[in-house]
Design a protein around this motif. Structure first.
Motif, mmCIF file in Angstrom:
data_model
loop_
_atom_site.group_PDB
_atom_site.id
_atom_site.type_symbol
_atom_site.label_atom_id
_atom_site.label_comp_id
_atom_site.label_asym_id
_atom_site.label_seq_id
_atom_site.Cartn_x
_atom_site.Cartn_y
_atom_site.Cartn_z
ATOM 1 N N ARG A 96 -49.377 -20.430 -13.118
ATOM 2 C CA ARG A 96 -49.688 -19.361 -14.077
ATOM 3 C C ARG A 96 -51.072 -18.762 -13.814
ATOM 4 O O ARG A 96 -51.252 -17.546 -13.889
ATOM 5 C CB ARG A 96 -49.595 -19.898 -15.509
ATOM 6 N N ARG A 97 -52.025 -19.596 -13.504
ATOM 7 C CA ARG A 97 -53.369 -19.102 -13.203
ATOM 8 C C ARG A 97 -53.337 -18.161 -11.998
ATOM 9 O O ARG A 97 -53.968 -17.094 -12.003
ATOM 10 C CB ARG A 97 -54.294 -20.289 -12.928
ATOM 11 N N ARG A 98 -52.582 -18.550 -10.995
ATOM 12 C CA ARG A 98 -52.494 -17.734 -9.785
ATOM 13 C C ARG A 98 -51.647 -16.477 -10.021
ATOM 14 O O ARG A 98 -51.949 -15.401 -9.487
ATOM 15 C CB ARG A 98 -51.926 -18.553 -8.634
ATOM 16 N N LEU A 99 -50.583 -16.600 -10.804
ATOM 17 C CA LEU A 99 -49.760 -15.434 -11.103
ATOM 18 C C LEU A 99 -50.570 -14.375 -11.834
ATOM 19 O O LEU A 99 -50.511 -13.182 -11.482
ATOM 20 C CB LEU A 99 -48.550 -15.833 -11.941
ATOM 21 N N GLU A 100 -51.303 -14.775 -12.842
ATOM 22 C CA GLU A 100 -52.107 -13.799 -13.570
ATOM 23 C C GLU A 100 -53.164 -13.187 -12.653
ATOM 24 O O GLU A 100 -53.465 -11.992 -12.749
ATOM 25 C CB GLU A 100 -52.745 -14.448 -14.794
ATOM 26 N N GLY A 101 -53.713 -13.993 -11.751
ATOM 27 C CA GLY A 101 -54.663 -13.460 -10.781
ATOM 28 C C GLY A 101 -54.019 -12.410 -9.897
ATOM 29 O O GLY A 101 -54.580 -11.338 -9.660
ATOM 30 N N ALA A 102 -52.802 -12.714 -9.419
ATOM 31 C CA ALA A 102 -52.087 -11.780 -8.545
ATOM 32 C C ALA A 102 -51.700 -10.507 -9.296
ATOM 33 O O ALA A 102 -51.869 -9.392 -8.781
ATOM 34 C CB ALA A 102 -50.845 -12.454 -7.976
#
Length: 450
Positions: A96-102
């Motif tokens: 989730r952290r990486r998805l929101e970053g992307a």
């Protein structure tokens, strides 16, 4: 295909543009002379002949074959170099952290580039100087030229500035991300190109014959394909008829969602991107989409964007023009946007600046220069010109997936107020970004369990 085999015709191109401009001027002049019937007949004959010539060029282009650049997926996969294919069988713990970053990274990069899309480097730099903004930019534009001009049906150019932004401004490159999401939600991971056509016809607001720039919800080959579909043409012809954009950038601007839902599974991301892209692209236009989807999927499990790029390269034919270009870019190590721009256009002088390849080189070089710094990555990428809302968006997506939302400075995120402004049929005016990320995450979890 090698770079030595590329046929550049810049002189002929400019001569043709000049002659077309002369024709338009004669049409305007004829209006002052009373538009004689002979003039109308002459123009109708010209238009008929021009369409016949375009059809001949289309046949010529589609008939060309290259053993290093196939169009079918099984042969493409046979020509790949060795690669990891699937990096994990588990759902990433920090997904989730990486998805929101992307996702936020894509929105930010697109918004930054959209203000001066395709403006030459010197002009963009001059506008920044006039507005008192840094160049490359380190924040959203403080002002834009033509601020009241329409921007993608429901917005205005001024919406792209930090003082007037209350959501992600509408843009075709953010809409493509949603269209892919809707496609996967409504038809699943085994969607067909006919399913994709149905999604486009259902949600994109383009009517037959609608040509006004302010009403365009998609560009280039996408608008042509949609127009063909609305005129009753079926795939695959609808994707290629009167479409000179077969190897251009648009397919890989549609690829991000496939990377998001296939986190850690670059082969699957490339497969989904192939099915999408090959509807109206061929060869390097398709490979670009497969490469970007695979790179984004890999970015969820690595800590270096260049490592993700190298993994993405393993999902396309190793000797295609696109792969050769990416490998060349990785060897260059440019120091800034100007050097990157000069290198690309010295090597590919005369190629259309909306091509899949040249714009992908801007993304890769932007990632190199940025060195895991989000602001520097999207700022330098956008400064290279070209289709720089697309390149800024994809560079932001890749680096955002690598570093995660917590490493994106808040001034890129906060102005959006957790929502995006859209223009799709049968959808609300705004969508909450967290809700969109929830929907993407749900699909990613479904896929990992298949």
């Amino acid at each position: 295909m090698t770079i030595e085999n590329i046929c550049y015709i810049p002189a002929s191109k400019f001569l043709l543009q000049e002659k077309m401009d002369e024709l338009v001027r004669y049409l305007c002049l004829s209006a002052e002379y009373g538009c004689p019937t002979e003039g109308k007949n002459l123009f109708n004959e010209f238009q008929k002949n021009l369409n016949e010539i375009l059809d001949q060029y289309q046949h010529l282009v589609l008939s060309q074959k290259d053993s290093d650049e196939p169009d079918d997926l099984p042969t493409i996969q046979k020509l790949r170099p060795s690669g990891v294919r699937k990096m994990t069988s588990n759902f990433p713990s920090d997904y989730r952290r990486r998805l929101e970053g992307a996702f936020y990274g894509r929105m930010a990069g697109c918004t930054l580039g959209a203000a001066l899309e395709f403006e030459p480097v010197d002009k963009a730099k001059a506008w920044a100087l006039r507005f008192g903004d840094n160049f490359p930019l380190t924040d959203y534009w403080s002002q834009v030229k033509d601020p009241e001009a329409t921007h993608y049906i429901v917005g205005k150019k001024i919406d792209l500035t930090k003082g007037h932004m209350d959501a992600v401004p509408p843009d075709d490159d953010t809409i493509y991300t949603l269209l892919s999401l809707l496609l996967l939600e409504e038809y699943g991971f085994n969607f067909t190109q006919e399913n994709m056509a149905d999604i486009w016809k259902k949600y994109l607001p383009l009517e037959r014959g609608e040509k006004a720039p302010g009403n365009r919800g998609c560009w280039w080959g996408e608008r042509q394909m949609l127009q063909n579909l609305l005129d009753g043409m079926k795939l695959p012809e609808a994707g290629t008829f009167r479409n000179p954009n077969l190897q251009n950038i648009a397919a890989w601007t549609r690829a991000d969602t496939y990377g998001y839902v296939c986190a850690g599974w670059p082969e699957k991301a490339a497969e989904l991107a192939y099915r999408d892209a090959s509807a109206n692209h061929r060869r390097n236009g398709v490979y670009g989409s497969m490469f970007m989807a695979a790179t984004i999927a890999a970015a969820f499990l690595v800590n270096d964007p260049i490592e993700a790029v190298k993994i993405g390269l393993t999902e396309i034919p190793k000797d295609c023009l696109f792969a050769q270009g990416i490998r060349w870019a990785l060897e260059q190590q440019p120091k800034d946007y100007q050097q990157a721009y000069d290198l690309v256009w010295k090597r590919y002088n005369g190629m259309f600046n909306g091509s899949a390849l040249t714009n992908a080189l801007h993304v890769v070089m932007g990632l190199q220069i940025g060195n895991c710094d989000f602001t520097k990555t999207i700022g330098e990428t956008v400064a290279m010109s070209g289709d720089n809302d697309c390149t800024g968006a994809t560079a932001g997506s890749i680096i955002g997936a690598v570093i995660g939302i917590n490493h994106i400075p808040s001034h890129w995120v906060d102005p959006f107020q957790d929502r995006m402004h859209i223009y799709l049929n049968d959808q609300p005016e705004y969508l909450e970004i967290q809700n969109v990320c929830d929907r993407i995450e749900l699909l990613a979890k479904k896929l990992i369990n298949l």
